[in-house]
Design an enzyme around this catalytic site. Structure first.
Site, PDB file in Angstrom:
ATOM      1  N   ASP A  18       0.419  -4.913  -5.229  1.00  0.00           N
ATOM      2  CA  ASP A  18       0.801  -4.030  -4.129  1.00  0.00           C
ATOM      3  C   ASP A  18       2.299  -4.156  -3.879  1.00  0.00           C
ATOM      4  O   ASP A  18       2.939  -5.102  -4.355  1.00  0.00           O
ATOM      5  CB  ASP A  18      -0.016  -4.323  -2.852  1.00  0.00           C
ATOM      6  CG  ASP A  18      -0.060  -5.798  -2.481  1.00  0.00           C
ATOM      7  OD1 ASP A  18       0.627  -6.615  -3.127  1.00  0.00           O
ATOM      8  OD2 ASP A  18      -0.780  -6.138  -1.530  1.00  0.00           O
TER       9      ASP A  18
ATOM     10  N   GLU B 149      -6.794  -1.623   3.631  1.00  0.00           N
ATOM     11  CA  GLU B 149      -7.072  -1.951   5.030  1.00  0.00           C
ATOM     12  C   GLU B 149      -8.523  -1.610   5.382  1.00  0.00           C
ATOM     13  O   GLU B 149      -9.196  -0.871   4.646  1.00  0.00           O
ATOM     14  CB  GLU B 149      -6.110  -1.159   5.925  1.00  0.00           C
ATOM     15  CG  GLU B 149      -4.631  -1.509   5.731  1.00  0.00           C
ATOM     16  CD  GLU B 149      -4.212  -2.799   6.452  1.00  0.00           C
ATOM     17  OE1 GLU B 149      -4.998  -3.766   6.478  1.00  0.00           O
ATOM     18  OE2 GLU B 149      -3.082  -2.830   6.974  1.00  0.00           O
TER      19      GLU B 149
ATOM     20  N   ASN C 232      -7.349  -9.520   8.487  1.00  0.00           N
ATOM     21  CA  ASN C 232      -8.368  -8.518   8.855  1.00  0.00           C
ATOM     22  C   ASN C 232      -9.302  -8.200   7.679  1.00  0.00           C
ATOM     23  O   ASN C 232     -10.016  -7.210   7.700  1.00  0.00           O
ATOM     24  CB  ASN C 232      -7.705  -7.233   9.370  1.00  0.00           C
ATOM     25  CG  ASN C 232      -6.836  -6.561   8.308  1.00  0.00           C
ATOM     26  OD1 ASN C 232      -6.715  -7.067   7.202  1.00  0.00           O
ATOM     27  ND2 ASN C 232      -6.251  -5.422   8.647  1.00  0.00           N
TER      28      ASN C 232
HETATM   29  C1  GLP Z   1      -0.406  -9.409   2.362  1.00  0.00           C
HETATM   30  C2  GLP Z   1      -0.714  -8.940   0.943  1.00  0.00           C
HETATM   31  C3  GLP Z   1      -2.037  -9.459   0.454  1.00  0.00           C
HETATM   32  C4  GLP Z   1      -2.203 -10.931   0.750  1.00  0.00           C
HETATM   33  C5  GLP Z   1      -2.128 -11.151   2.246  1.00  0.00           C
HETATM   34  C6  GLP Z   1      -2.328 -12.603   2.658  1.00  0.00           C
HETATM   35  O1  GLP Z   1      -0.807  -8.519   3.330  1.00  0.00           O
HETATM   36  N1  GLP Z   1      -0.692  -7.527   0.841  1.00  0.00           N
HETATM   37  O2  GLP Z   1      -2.134  -9.199  -0.942  1.00  0.00           O
HETATM   38  O3  GLP Z   1      -3.418 -11.383   0.240  1.00  0.00           O
HETATM   39  O4  GLP Z   1      -0.867 -10.706   2.683  1.00  0.00           O
HETATM   40  O5  GLP Z   1      -1.117 -13.285   2.755  1.00  0.00           O
HETATM   41  P1  GLP Z   1      -0.970 -14.823   3.099  1.00  0.00           P
HETATM   42  O6  GLP Z   1      -1.382 -15.567   1.884  1.00  0.00           O
HETATM   43  O7  GLP Z   1       0.488 -15.027   3.401  1.00  0.00           O
HETATM   44  O8  GLP Z   1      -1.840 -15.101   4.272  1.00  0.00           O
END
Ligand code: GLP
Length: 239
Positions: free
Chosen positions: A65, A140, A133
């Protein structure tokens, strides 16, 4: 509830490393295609890969992403982060990377990425995280389980959760390009990295619902969960 293999340990980076290497070895393609996620959760994995780089097999990198409208080398850019934390240490050549161009026309870019994944023979291994979430990549809540790569309006909750990484660089962009749930679910192997007990429990042991996008993982036939001990304890109680 689906079936998955659970590995949890204090040394999160090491068990994640072992599971990714095992997935590459179990895969019979010489250069498997791998998705790597960004965020705080996978950092111990990237540190471990950098330490043990001579033992890490070659692969083709696919971007999961990316925030929309930013340049590749923006400090908020996900593929740039992966390049800095992982690909540089491995000395992976740029022609082995398949990355969203976040300044291109969104629909065109999403088609290009989907076609390129098909052309590469699909995704062999998807290493993913989970958002607070329940989002996977930037899919989402309420996203259809069959979606392909698409442009997303980020929810206020995700924007708030990701401010810690973006505030000093102009904030979280309001939109992102993401591989779809349908695209990710076609990966032959999925490795979920998680340090989030509540939402992981809901995703893996609750109902399969678009309210929790990661609950679609219950339908994947080859899912490994690499978790912190706190998450592992919670999952074991529910199993
Ligand atoms: C972002 C990314 C996700 C990731 C998530 C969790 O929103 N788009 O791909 O899994 O964050 O991030 P973290 O590991 O910092 O909690």
């Amino acid at each position: 509830m689906g079936v998955y293999q659970l590995f949890d340990h204090e040394d999160f980076g090491d068990i994640a490393f072992q599971q990714v290497v095992k997935a590459v070895n179990d895969n019979h393609r010489p250069n498997p295609t791998i998705i790597f996620p960004t965020g705080g959760t996978p950092e111990p994995l990237y540190t471990r890969i950098a330490e043990l780089r001579s033992f890490f097999p070659m692969f083709d990198y696919i971007n999961l992403d990316q925030y929309y409208g930013i340049e590749y080398d923006d400090p908020r850019s996900y593929p740039f982060e992966i390049e800095q934390k992982l690909l540089k240490a491995l000395k992976l050549k740029p022609d082995l990377q398949l990355v969203f161009n976040a300044t291109a026309q969104a629909n065109h870019e999403c088609h290009r990425i989907e076609n390129a994944i098909r052309h590469a023979g699909g995704i062999d291994i998807a290493v993913i995280g989970i958002g607070p979430n329940g989002h996977i990549a930037f899919n989402e809540p309420k996203t259809d389980f069959n979606t392909r790569a698409h442009l997303v309006d980020l929810t206020p909750e995700t924007i708030a959760a990701n401010q810690k990484y973006c505030a000093q660089f102009g904030g979280v962009p309001p939109q992102a390009l993401t591989l779809g749930l349908g695209t990710i679910m076609e990966a032959k192997k999925i490795i979920l990295l998680t340090n989030k007990p509540e939402i992981t429990l809901r995703a893996l042991h609750g109902s399969v619902t678009t309210d929790v996008p990661a609950s679609v993982l219950q339908r994947h036939p080859n899912l490994t969960v690499v978790a912190t001990p706190q998450v592992g304890a919670k999952l074991r109680l529910a199993a």
